[in-house]
Design an enzyme around this catalytic site. Structure first.
Site, PDB file in Angstrom:
ATOM      1  N   ARG A 218       0.860  -1.235   0.144  1.00  0.00           N
ATOM      2  CA  ARG A 218      -0.068   0.001  -0.007  1.00  0.00           C
ATOM      3  C   ARG A 218       0.993   1.303   0.024  1.00  0.00           C
ATOM      4  O   ARG A 218       0.434   2.395  -0.460  1.00  0.00           O
ATOM      5  CB  ARG A 218      -1.026   0.010   1.134  1.00  0.00           C
ATOM      6  N   PHE A 234     -11.453  -5.167  -5.494  1.00  0.00           N
ATOM      7  CA  PHE A 234     -11.599  -6.128  -4.275  1.00  0.00           C
ATOM      8  C   PHE A 234     -11.030  -5.192  -3.048  1.00  0.00           C
ATOM      9  O   PHE A 234      -9.958  -5.748  -2.442  1.00  0.00           O
ATOM     10  CB  PHE A 234     -10.496  -7.411  -4.524  1.00  0.00           C
ATOM     11  N   ASP A 256     -16.019  -3.923  -4.545  1.00  0.00           N
ATOM     12  CA  ASP A 256     -16.076  -5.024  -3.833  1.00  0.00           C
ATOM     13  C   ASP A 256     -17.369  -5.535  -4.021  1.00  0.00           C
ATOM     14  O   ASP A 256     -18.456  -4.897  -4.024  1.00  0.00           O
ATOM     15  CB  ASP A 256     -15.643  -4.835  -2.301  1.00  0.00           C
ATOM     16  N   SER A 257     -17.657  -6.843  -3.965  1.00  0.00           N
ATOM     17  CA  SER A 257     -18.820  -7.329  -4.161  1.00  0.00           C
ATOM     18  C   SER A 257     -19.777  -7.555  -2.923  1.00  0.00           C
ATOM     19  O   SER A 257     -20.722  -7.776  -2.836  1.00  0.00           O
ATOM     20  CB  SER A 257     -18.697  -9.009  -4.746  1.00  0.00           C
ATOM     21  N   ALA A 283     -20.743  -1.452  -4.862  1.00  0.00           N
ATOM     22  CA  ALA A 283     -20.726  -2.906  -4.479  1.00  0.00           C
ATOM     23  C   ALA A 283     -21.284  -3.599  -5.561  1.00  0.00           C
ATOM     24  O   ALA A 283     -22.345  -3.653  -6.297  1.00  0.00           O
ATOM     25  CB  ALA A 283     -21.690  -3.169  -3.334  1.00  0.00           C
ATOM     26  N   ASP A 303      -6.537  -6.997  -6.047  1.00  0.00           N
ATOM     27  CA  ASP A 303      -6.157  -7.861  -5.064  1.00  0.00           C
ATOM     28  C   ASP A 303      -7.341  -8.903  -4.609  1.00  0.00           C
ATOM     29  O   ASP A 303      -7.915  -8.722  -3.447  1.00  0.00           O
ATOM     30  CB  ASP A 303      -5.655  -7.021  -3.799  1.00  0.00           C
ATOM     31  N   CYS A 343      -3.125 -14.287  -3.335  1.00  0.00           N
ATOM     32  CA  CYS A 343      -2.416 -14.595  -1.941  1.00  0.00           C
ATOM     33  C   CYS A 343      -2.923 -15.887  -1.607  1.00  0.00           C
ATOM     34  O   CYS A 343      -2.987 -16.614  -0.840  1.00  0.00           O
ATOM     35  CB  CYS A 343      -3.496 -13.843  -0.921  1.00  0.00           C
TER      36      CYS A 343
HETATM   37  N1  SAH Z   1      -7.191  -5.275  -0.931  1.00  0.00           N
HETATM   38  C1  SAH Z   1      -7.895  -5.860   0.256  1.00  0.00           C
HETATM   39  C2  SAH Z   1      -8.342  -7.275   0.502  1.00  0.00           C
HETATM   40  C3  SAH Z   1      -8.877  -7.914  -0.332  1.00  0.00           C
HETATM   41  S1  SAH Z   1      -9.615  -9.342   0.294  1.00  0.00           S
HETATM   42  C4  SAH Z   1      -7.108  -5.018   1.359  1.00  0.00           C
HETATM   43  O1  SAH Z   1      -6.111  -4.580   1.028  1.00  0.00           O
HETATM   44  O2  SAH Z   1      -7.250  -5.131   2.490  1.00  0.00           O
HETATM   45  C5  SAH Z   1     -10.684  -9.838  -1.196  1.00  0.00           C
HETATM   46  C6  SAH Z   1     -11.868  -9.038  -0.987  1.00  0.00           C
HETATM   47  O3  SAH Z   1     -12.621  -9.458  -2.410  1.00  0.00           O
HETATM   48  C7  SAH Z   1     -13.042  -9.362  -0.225  1.00  0.00           C
HETATM   49  O4  SAH Z   1     -13.519  -8.085   0.340  1.00  0.00           O
HETATM   50  C8  SAH Z   1     -14.271  -9.721  -0.936  1.00  0.00           C
HETATM   51  O5  SAH Z   1     -15.607  -9.565  -0.450  1.00  0.00           O
HETATM   52  C9  SAH Z   1     -14.105  -9.545  -2.178  1.00  0.00           C
HETATM   53  N2  SAH Z   1     -14.696 -10.348  -3.353  1.00  0.00           N
HETATM   54  C10 SAH Z   1     -14.575 -11.707  -3.384  1.00  0.00           C
HETATM   55  N3  SAH Z   1     -14.977 -11.997  -4.860  1.00  0.00           N
HETATM   56  C11 SAH Z   1     -15.313 -10.933  -5.369  1.00  0.00           C
HETATM   57  C12 SAH Z   1     -16.018 -10.503  -6.653  1.00  0.00           C
HETATM   58  N4  SAH Z   1     -16.206 -11.477  -7.547  1.00  0.00           N
HETATM   59  N5  SAH Z   1     -16.107  -9.193  -7.109  1.00  0.00           N
HETATM   60  C13 SAH Z   1     -15.784  -8.272  -6.190  1.00  0.00           C
HETATM   61  N6  SAH Z   1     -15.226  -8.520  -5.127  1.00  0.00           N
HETATM   62  C14 SAH Z   1     -15.025  -9.936  -4.479  1.00  0.00           C
END
Ligand code: SAH
Length: 399
Positions: A218, A234, A256-257, A283, A303, A343
């Site tokens: 970050r 994400f 984010d979903s 969302a 991510d 990850c």
């Molecule tokens: N980048 C973040 C961590 C991401 S964790 C940080 O720095 O803290 C992964 C995220 O992806 C979760 O919040 C989850 O809700 C989201 N997610 C999972 N599937 C998804 C999709 N199909 N579309 C959008 N978001 C999604």
């Protein structure tokens, strides 16, 4: 020298001590010849070769990984033991500059399982509260001793310990575990990372409530954000978004979903940049958003959650990473920068790079690797347990 302990002896099959001689901390059930007596799950056992030579002490558990090694010396695993191990972990965090009395940072991982020679234990610190997760029955059994040691070694900075193992413990163990405070009980949940504030939802959030492992990445993103239009895909708690705003991005869109993640992101942006019109959050599903969006972004962060949780899912996961990244390559502005991550522990650095390569080639764009990223120093990899390496990322310049 052997300290007299009451631990039951576990004998390995002939030749099965090899990986332990290289300090690998796991003993699979197939390697065991027999155990003297019947240990309860979570008990400490002494591990001996077929010849009867001492080799390790560790936590016993029913399952494929039957023993998680705590020590290769014949020691008692008691309150003093936990204090010693946790002090080493804490000193390491002070040495790398994330813990202690560092200005502007009170968010860090204090214990990273095997990476700290404490297999089955994860502890993240958020200000005055440590959130502790047991992944093994042994760590669950020792949770009160560990919590006391945590408070003792952190020099008065940690006052509360929240135990969050409902979903991480093996369900077969029937431990009836509930999440809750085992020391203290503060509701103060704003933590500081590199001078930025975050609400940490350890009660309902994913994992321990925050992804501490992206801190350094970050910071790097902040460095690139000036004057750019940023898409944080994400976003979860909006970590990358808040750094991008401080870095001087012209606009930041977080996606984010999960509606809850979007609420958290909005709250964290508001906490640091109240009323700042540069930020908007949506969302929506990542793939849908990427398909529908235009070409307005010149800094994109991808991510996603782990696409592969097991080896069997590897091929599908690599396709998923390729498909996701291809969408970003096809839309990012010329001169754009892509931060892309995986990850998944089972996806190696080379696998991931090949998936991103495939995506780049499909787009036909000229792409250069600027940085190769990984987990930060407070998520150390035990050299004898390379499986502990899981986070990888690439920063790419897209012509
Ligand atoms: N980048 C973040 C961590 C991401 S964790 C940080 O720095 O803290 C992964 C995220 O992806 C979760 O919040 C989850 O809700 C989201 N997610 C999972 N599937 C998804 C999709 N199909 N579309 C959008 N978001 C999604």
């Amino acid at each position: 020298m052997r300290v007299k302990t009451m631990y039951k002896n576990l004998y390995l099959k002939k030749g099965k001590e090899e990986s332990l001689e290289r300090f690998h901390p796991w003993i699979f059930s197939g390697a065991i010849h027999h155990i003297e007596g019947e240990p309860e799950e979570g008990e400490v056992v002494r591990v001996l070769t077929s010849e009867g030579d001492f080799i390790a002490v560790g936590h016993w558990q029913i399952g494929s990984i039957a023993v998680r090694v705590l020590d290769f010396e014949d020691k008692a695993v008691d309150g003093a033991y936990w204090e010693d191990r946790l002090r080493v972990a804490y000193d390491l965090r002070c040495a790398i500059g994330v813990a202690g009395h560092e200005k502007g940072n009170d968010t860090y991982r204090l214990v990273h399982g095997e990476g700290d020679c404490l297999p089955g234990l994860v502890v993240d610190v958020y200000g005055k509260t440590a959130v502790m997760q047991a992944h093994s029955v042994g760590m669950h059994v020792a949770r009160h001793e560990i919590a006391r040691a945590l408070v003792a070694v952190t020099g008065g900075t940690v006052e509360n310990v929240y135990y969050k193992s409902e979903t991480t413990l093996p369900f077969k163990a029937e431990l009836g575990q509930e999440n809750g405070f085992i020391v203290g009980g503060s509701t103060e949940n704003v933590a500081v990372e590199n001078g930025l504030k975050f609400h940490i939802d350890w009660l309902k959030g994913q994992k321990t409530g925050f992804f501490v492992d992206q801190r350094d990445n970050r910071s790097l993103l902040e460095h690139y954000a000036h004057g750019r239009a940023v898409l944080n895909m994400f976003c979860y708690t909006g970590g990358f978004s808040v750094y991008a705003m401080r870095g001087g991005a012209t606009l930041v869109h977080s996606v984010d979903s999960s509606a809850k993640a979007i609420d958290l992101t909005r709250a964290n942006v508001e906490l640091n940049f109240p009323g700042d019109a540069r930020h908007e959050a949506y969302a929506e599903d990542a793939f849908k958003y990427l398909d529908a969006m235009g070409d307005q972004y010149d800094l994109i962060i991808l991510d996603p959650p782990a696409f592969a949780k097991h080896k069997d899912a590897l091929r599908q996961a690599l396709k998923g990473y390729a498909r996701l990244n291809a969408k970003a390559f096809s839309k990012i502005k010329p001169g754009g920068i892509l931060f892309t991550f995986s990850c998944s522990q089972v996806v190696s650095k080379d696998h991931f790079r090949t998936a991103v390569f495939t995506a780049a080639a499909q787009s036909g764009r000229r792409v250069r690797i600027l940085h190769q990223l990984h987990q930060p120093a407070d998520h150390p990899v035990n050299i004898y347990h390379p499986e502990g390496e899981y986070l990888k990322g690439l920063v790419l310049y897209v012509e």
